[in-house]
Design a protein around this motif. Structure first.
Motif, PDB file in Angstrom:
ATOM      1  N   GLN A  76       3.939   6.836  -2.126  1.00 19.98           N
ATOM      2  CA  GLN A  76       4.831   7.467  -3.112  1.00 19.98           C
ATOM      3  C   GLN A  76       5.034   6.545  -4.319  1.00 19.98           C
ATOM      4  OE1 GLN A  76       8.211   9.732  -1.715  1.00 19.98           O
ATOM      5  NE2 GLN A  76       9.559   8.582  -3.078  1.00 19.98           N
ATOM      6  N   ARG A  77       5.199   5.285  -4.022  1.00 22.57           N
ATOM      7  CA  ARG A  77       5.402   4.298  -5.087  1.00 22.57           C
ATOM      8  C   ARG A  77       4.171   4.234  -6.003  1.00 22.57           C
ATOM      9  NH1 ARG A  77       7.736  -1.708  -3.730  1.00 22.57           N
ATOM     10  NH2 ARG A  77       7.500  -2.568  -5.812  1.00 22.57           N
ATOM     11  N   LEU A  78       3.002   4.207  -5.393  1.00 21.75           N
ATOM     12  CA  LEU A  78       1.767   4.167  -6.178  1.00 21.75           C
ATOM     13  C   LEU A  78       1.592   5.439  -6.993  1.00 21.75           C
ATOM     14  CD1 LEU A  78      -0.694   2.642  -3.530  1.00 21.75           C
ATOM     15  CD2 LEU A  78       0.257   1.478  -5.540  1.00 21.75           C
ATOM     16  N   PHE A  79       1.988   6.575  -6.388  1.00 26.64           N
ATOM     17  CA  PHE A  79       1.806   7.882  -7.028  1.00 26.64           C
ATOM     18  C   PHE A  79       2.501   7.930  -8.389  1.00 26.64           C
ATOM     19  CE2 PHE A  79       2.708  12.402  -7.673  1.00 26.64           C
ATOM     20  CZ  PHE A  79       1.520  12.994  -7.288  1.00 26.64           C
ATOM     21  N   PHE A  80       3.648   7.271  -8.478  1.00 22.45           N
ATOM     22  CA  PHE A  80       4.434   7.342  -9.717  1.00 22.45           C
ATOM     23  C   PHE A  80       4.239   6.117 -10.615  1.00 22.45           C
ATOM     24  CE2 PHE A  80       6.535  10.306  -6.892  1.00 22.45           C
ATOM     25  CZ  PHE A  80       6.746  11.381  -7.728  1.00 22.45           C
ATOM     26  N   ASP A  81       3.321   5.250 -10.263  1.00 23.44           N
ATOM     27  CA  ASP A  81       3.182   3.991 -11.007  1.00 23.44           C
ATOM     28  C   ASP A  81       2.075   4.086 -12.061  1.00 23.44           C
ATOM     29  OD1 ASP A  81       2.964   1.383 -11.897  1.00 23.44           O
ATOM     30  OD2 ASP A  81       3.289   0.527  -9.902  1.00 23.44           O
ATOM     31  N   PRO A  82       2.437   4.103 -13.367  1.00 25.87           N
ATOM     32  CA  PRO A  82       1.402   4.214 -14.412  1.00 25.87           C
ATOM     33  C   PRO A  82       0.566   2.945 -14.548  1.00 25.87           C
ATOM     34  CG  PRO A  82       3.575   3.918 -15.400  1.00 25.87           C
ATOM     35  CD  PRO A  82       3.800   4.047 -13.918  1.00 25.87           C
ATOM     36  N   ARG A  83       1.017   1.861 -13.902  1.00 24.82           N
ATOM     37  CA  ARG A  83       0.245   0.615 -14.018  1.00 24.82           C
ATOM     38  C   ARG A  83      -1.088   0.701 -13.260  1.00 24.82           C
ATOM     39  NH1 ARG A  83       4.421  -3.594 -11.881  1.00 24.82           N
ATOM     40  NH2 ARG A  83       4.605  -1.893 -10.373  1.00 24.82           N
ATOM     41  N   LEU A  84      -1.289   1.813 -12.556  1.00 18.76           N
ATOM     42  CA  LEU A  84      -2.589   1.980 -11.899  1.00 18.76           C
ATOM     43  C   LEU A  84      -3.699   2.267 -12.916  1.00 18.76           C
ATOM     44  CD1 LEU A  84      -0.961   1.981  -9.290  1.00 18.76           C
ATOM     45  CD2 LEU A  84      -2.322   3.902  -8.486  1.00 18.76           C
ATOM     46  N   SER A  85      -3.316   2.708 -14.113  1.00 18.50           N
ATOM     47  CA  SER A  85      -4.346   2.953 -15.135  1.00 18.50           C
ATOM     48  C   SER A  85      -4.443   1.718 -16.051  1.00 18.50           C
ATOM     49  CB  SER A  85      -4.003   4.204 -15.958  1.00 18.50           C
ATOM     50  OG  SER A  85      -2.833   3.991 -16.699  1.00 18.50           O
ATOM     51  N   PRO A  86      -5.591   1.512 -16.667  1.00 21.27           N
ATOM     52  CA  PRO A  86      -5.807   0.273 -17.409  1.00 21.27           C
ATOM     53  C   PRO A  86      -4.780   0.011 -18.511  1.00 21.27           C
ATOM     54  CG  PRO A  86      -7.864   1.439 -17.119  1.00 21.27           C
ATOM     55  CD  PRO A  86      -6.796   2.344 -16.611  1.00 21.27           C
ATOM     56  N   ASP A  87      -4.315   1.066 -19.190  1.00 22.19           N
ATOM     57  CA  ASP A  87      -3.359   0.824 -20.273  1.00 22.19           C
ATOM     58  C   ASP A  87      -1.926   1.187 -19.854  1.00 22.19           C
ATOM     59  OD1 ASP A  87      -3.830   3.457 -20.022  1.00 22.19           O
ATOM     60  OD2 ASP A  87      -4.535   3.801 -22.049  1.00 22.19           O
ATOM     61  N   ASP A  88      -1.661   1.191 -18.560  1.00 23.33           N
ATOM     62  CA  ASP A  88      -0.323   1.476 -18.019  1.00 23.33           C
ATOM     63  C   ASP A  88       0.216   2.829 -18.510  1.00 23.33           C
ATOM     64  OD1 ASP A  88      -0.672  -1.020 -17.054  1.00 23.33           O
ATOM     65  OD2 ASP A  88       1.051  -1.935 -18.048  1.00 23.33           O
ATOM     66  N   ARG A  89      -0.658   3.781 -18.739  1.00 20.22           N
ATOM     67  CA  ARG A  89      -0.248   5.031 -19.369  1.00 20.22           C
ATOM     68  C   ARG A  89      -0.246   6.210 -18.398  1.00 20.22           C
ATOM     69  NH1 ARG A  89      -2.910   8.965 -22.418  1.00 20.22           N
ATOM     70  NH2 ARG A  89      -4.918   7.935 -22.140  1.00 20.22           N
ATOM     71  N   LEU A  90      -1.126   6.159 -17.411  1.00 18.73           N
ATOM     72  CA  LEU A  90      -1.298   7.337 -16.549  1.00 18.73           C
ATOM     73  C   LEU A  90      -1.026   6.999 -15.088  1.00 18.73           C
ATOM     74  CD1 LEU A  90      -4.621   8.833 -17.923  1.00 18.73           C
ATOM     75  CD2 LEU A  90      -2.383   9.926 -18.014  1.00 18.73           C
ATOM     76  N   ALA A  91      -0.130   7.771 -14.496  1.00 19.91           N
ATOM     77  CA  ALA A  91       0.064   7.719 -13.043  1.00 19.91           C
ATOM     78  C   ALA A  91      -0.491   9.015 -12.461  1.00 19.91           C
ATOM     79  CB  ALA A  91       1.549   7.598 -12.728  1.00 19.91           C
TER      80      ALA A  91
END
Lengths: 428, 163
Positions: A76-91
Motif C-alpha cells: 500500500q505504501r509503495l502504491f501511493f509513493d511517487p518516488r517510484l518514478s524517476p522524477d518523483d511524479r508518478l505513483a
C-alpha cells in the motif's frame, strides 16, 4: 371485574384494531407483490448465479506475500509513493485513483506518455483470471512489474528503487520486516520484491455489497418484501440483462464477467494504420514472459487456508490456447462498480454507460470477426428498455467503494518515527 | 426398465389382495416371492452398473457412443461451473476385439456460438482404458459439445447443457 357490556365493547374494539392491522399487512403484501416482477424459475436461477457476494478473499497466485499484513502495508505504501518514478511524479495511484474506482476517468491512460489503452479499475482485480485488457499477465505481481518498468508508464528501475531504499530508512525497515532481509542488492530482485508487495496490496481491493446483492439474496431466501425494495426499473433491466440482451452469456457469475475475451465489433486501431492485436498479442506476451506462473519467479507453495495451490492456479497458463479469432479480442470486464468507471471499453472510446448500451443496441455485425462469437446481434431496445438496462447497471456499484481513503503519503525524508523503526530493524 | 413393469403390476395386485381373503401361510409365501421379484427387477432394488466405466456411475456420468465404441466420462465438478477449469475422468470401451486406443484427444465447442474453448486440454493415459483430461473450461453457459478423437478417427461427441 368489568361489567359485561364493557367487556363486549373492548372485545369489539380489539377485533376492529386487529382487522385494521391485518388489512394493512395485506395491503403491504399486495403492494410488495406488485413491485416484484414474476421472475420465472429459470430467470431466478440465472439471477442467483450472480452471487453470493462478497466471495472469499482473493489471493495473488505465485506470490508468497499474499495475505500477509506486513506485506500488504508495504504494498500500500509503495502504491501511493511517487518516488517510484524517476522524477518523483508518478505513483501507481496517479492512474489508479481511489476516488475514481482505482481508475483515472480518462479515455487512455496517462503515464510518462499517453498510452494505447484505458486504465482499468483495480476493484476486485484479485478475482480476475487474467490481468490487462489483453490478459498478458496471469498474476497481480507479474502485472505490476509492467507499469513499473515500462518507460511510457512509470519507467522505474531496480537501481531507482535501491536509491530510494538507501535514502528512506523507514521504507527500508518496512522492506526488511516484509522480506526478512535487507533489500536485495540485485536490481532485478528488488523490483520483483516491490511488484510482489504491490500484488499483495492490490489483492485486498475487494468492493462491498451492492443494491443488486441485497435483491439477489432476498430472492435466494424467498423474502419477497425485501426483494420488492429493489427498484422496478432495475428489475426490468435485470430481466433484459439475463434474457433478451443475453448480456449474462459473457458477464457471468458474481463478478459479472467470465474472465475471458471477446470481440464486440469495436474498432481496435491504436492510431491510423496501427491495430491493437488484443488477446492474440496478450497470449504471445504471456507465454514469452519469464514472470508467468510457470516461470522461475513464481512462488510455489500450497495454501494452508485451503485455497488452490499455485500449481492449480497455473492451470490457465499451462492450457491457454492461442487462436486466430483472438485478434482484436479484449477482456470481458467485471460490471461491479461499472457506473463509476467511465469511460468504457479497452481504449475508452465510449464516454458513458448509455453509449455502451447504445453500442450493443445498434451493433454493427459486419464489424464482428467471421470466426468470432455467433450469437451477437443488435439488441434493438426501446428507449424505456435502454433506461431500464441502465438502471440495473447502476445498482451494481458499492457505495462504500467511493469512500475508500488513501493513507497519508509517506514522508519524503526519514523522520523521528522512521529512525525509531530503523533502530528496531537494526542496521539496514 | 420395460421388463420391470409386469413385475410391479403383479406386486401391486398382490398388495391389493384383502388380508382376510388368503390364509396367513399363503401371504408369507407371497411376501417372499415379492421380495425376490423386486430384487431381480432391473432399476428397482439395485441399478445394474454401466457396462463401460462402471466406476463412473452417478449423476455426473455421461457417455459418447458410435461405431461400436463407448466413451464414458464424468466431469470433476457437477454441474460443470461456468468459467472454471475442470477435469474429466474418462473410460474408453472399444468394440469387441479392438485394442485400446493409442491416442485420445479431448475437445469441446459450442455449435450455436461457432466457437470452441479458450484452452487446450491435456490427456493422460492411466491404464486399463482409463484416462484423465485436464484444463477444460466452459466459459459460457449454454450447449457444449464434448468430442473425443480416438486414434485420429472421426470424433465421438456428447452434448451437455450448462446452466
Amino acid at each position: 371485574m368489568r361489567p359485561r357490556w364493557l367487556q363486549r365493547r373492548l372485545q369489539r374494539r380489539l377485533q376492529r384494531w386487529a382487522a385494521g392491522v391485518l388489512a394493512c399487512i395485506g395491503l403491504q403484501a399486495a403492494n410488495a407483490a406488485t413491485r416484484l416482477l414474476d421472475f420465472t424459475p429459470d430467470e431466478r436461477m440465472q439471477i442467483l448465479q450472480h452471487g453470493p457476494w462478497p466471495p472469499p478473499s482473493a489471493r495473488d497466485a505465485g506470490n508468497a506475500l499474499t495475505g500477509r499484513p506486513v506485506a500488504i502495508a508495504l504494498g500500500q505504501r509503495l502504491f501511493f509513493d511517487p518516488r517510484l518514478s524517476p522524477d518523483d511524479r508518478l505513483a501507481c495511484a496517479s492512474c489508479h485513483v481511489p476516488g475514481l474506482a482505482f481508475a483515472d476517468g480518462r479515455a487512455r491512460g496517462q503515464g510518462r506518455d499517453t498510452l494505447d489503452r484505458h486504465t482499468p479499475s483495480l476493484w476486485n482485480a484479485g478475482h480476475q483470471r487474467w490481468l490487462g485488457w489483453d490478459g498478458a499477465f496471469d498474476s497481480l505481481w507479474s502485472q505490476a512489474l509492467h507499469p513499473l518498468r515500462n518507460p511510457r508508464e512509470m519507467g522505474t528501475s531496480g537501481a531507482q528503487l535501491q536509491t530510494l531504499l538507501r535514502a528512506d530508512t523507514s521504507l527500508s525497515c518496512a522492506w526488511r520486516q516484509t522480506f526478512g532481509t535487507a533489500p536485495a542488492s540485485d536490481d532485478e530482485a528488488v523490483i520483483l520484491q516491490a511488484a510482489k508487495a504491490l500484488g499483495a496490496f492490490v489483492a485486498t481491493l475487494q468492493s462491498g455489497r451492492t443494491p443488486f446483492d441485497a435483491f439477489r439474496d432476498a430472492l435466494a431466501r424467498n423474502d419477497r418484501r425485501a426483494a420488492a425494495r429493489y427498484p422496478l426499473a432495475a428489475q426490468r433491466g435485470l430481466r433484459l440483462f439475463i434474457g433478451h440482451g443475453r448480456c449474462s452469456t459473457c458477464h457471468t457469475g458474481p463478478l459479472f464477467s467470465n474472465g475471458e475475451f471477446a470481440d464486440t465489433g469495436l474498432p481496435f486501431f491504436v492510431r491510423p494504420g496501427v491495430v491493437d492485436a488484443g488477446r492474440h498479442g496478450g497470449i504471445t506476451a504471456l507465454l514469452a514472459s519469464p514472470y508467468n506462473l510457470l516461470g522461475p519467479y513464481s512462488d510455489k507453495y500450497s495454501d494452508k487456508h485451503g485455497a488452490a495451490p499455485d500449481d492449480a492456479a497455473a492451470t490457465k497458463t499451462r492450457h491457454v490456447s492461442q487462436q486466430h479469432r483472438n485478434f482484436g479480442e479484449f477482456k470481458v470486464p467485471s460490471l461491479r462498480n461499472v457506473a463509476d468507471t467511465a469511460p468504457y471499453m479497452h481504449d475508452g472510446q465510449l464516454a458513458t454507460l448509455q453509449a455502451v448500451i447504445d453500442h450493443y443496441d445498434r451493433l454493427d455485425t459486419d464489424r464482428l470477426h467471421a470466426d468470432g462469437e455467433a450469437i451477437l446481434r443488435p439488441l434493438q431496445l426501446s428507449a424505456a428498455q435502454r433506461a431500464d438496462l441502465l438502471a440495473f447497471l447502476q445498482t451494481l456499484s458499492d457505495p462504500g467503494a467511493r469512500r475508500w481513503k488513501p493513507p497519508p503519503p509517506p514522508p519524503p525524508q526519514p523522520t523521528a518515527v522512521s529512525k525509531a523503526a530503523s533502530k528496531r530493524c537494526g542496521k539496514v | 426398465m420395460a421388463g420391470s413393469r409386469p413385475l410391479l403390476a403383479w406386486a401391486a395386485a398382490a398388495w391389493a389382495v384383502p388380508a382376510r381373503a388368503a390364509p396367513a401361510k399363503a401371504t408369507l409365501v407371497e411376501v417372499f416371492a415379492l421380495a425376490a421379484a423386486l430384487a431381480a427387477a432391473p432399476g428397482w432394488a439395485a441399478e445394474a452398473p454401466p457396462a463401460c466405466g462402471p466406476h463412473l456411475a452417478g449423476p455426473a456420468r455421461q457417455q459418447a457412443e458410435g461405431r461400436g465404441w463407448a466413451i464414458a466420462f464424468a466431469p470433476g465438478a457437477w454441474p460443470v461451473p461456468v468459467g472454471r477449469h475442470f477435469a474429466l475422468d474418462i473410460t474408453v470401451c472399444p468394440p469387441a476385439g479392438v485394442p485400446a486406443p493409442a491416442t485420445l484427444k479431448v475437445d469441446a465447442d459450442m455449435p450455436a456460438h461457432q466457437h470452441g474453448m479458450n484452452y487446450r486440454p491435456t490427456v493422460k493415459a492411466l491404464g486399463g482404458g482409463r484416462y484423465s483430461a485436464e484444463g477444460l473450461m466452459f466459459h459460457m453457459p449454454g450447449r457444449w459439445r464434448v468430442s473425443f478423437t480416438v486414434d485420429g478417427g472421426a470424433p465421438l461427441t456428447h452434448e451437455l447443457r450448462i446452466p
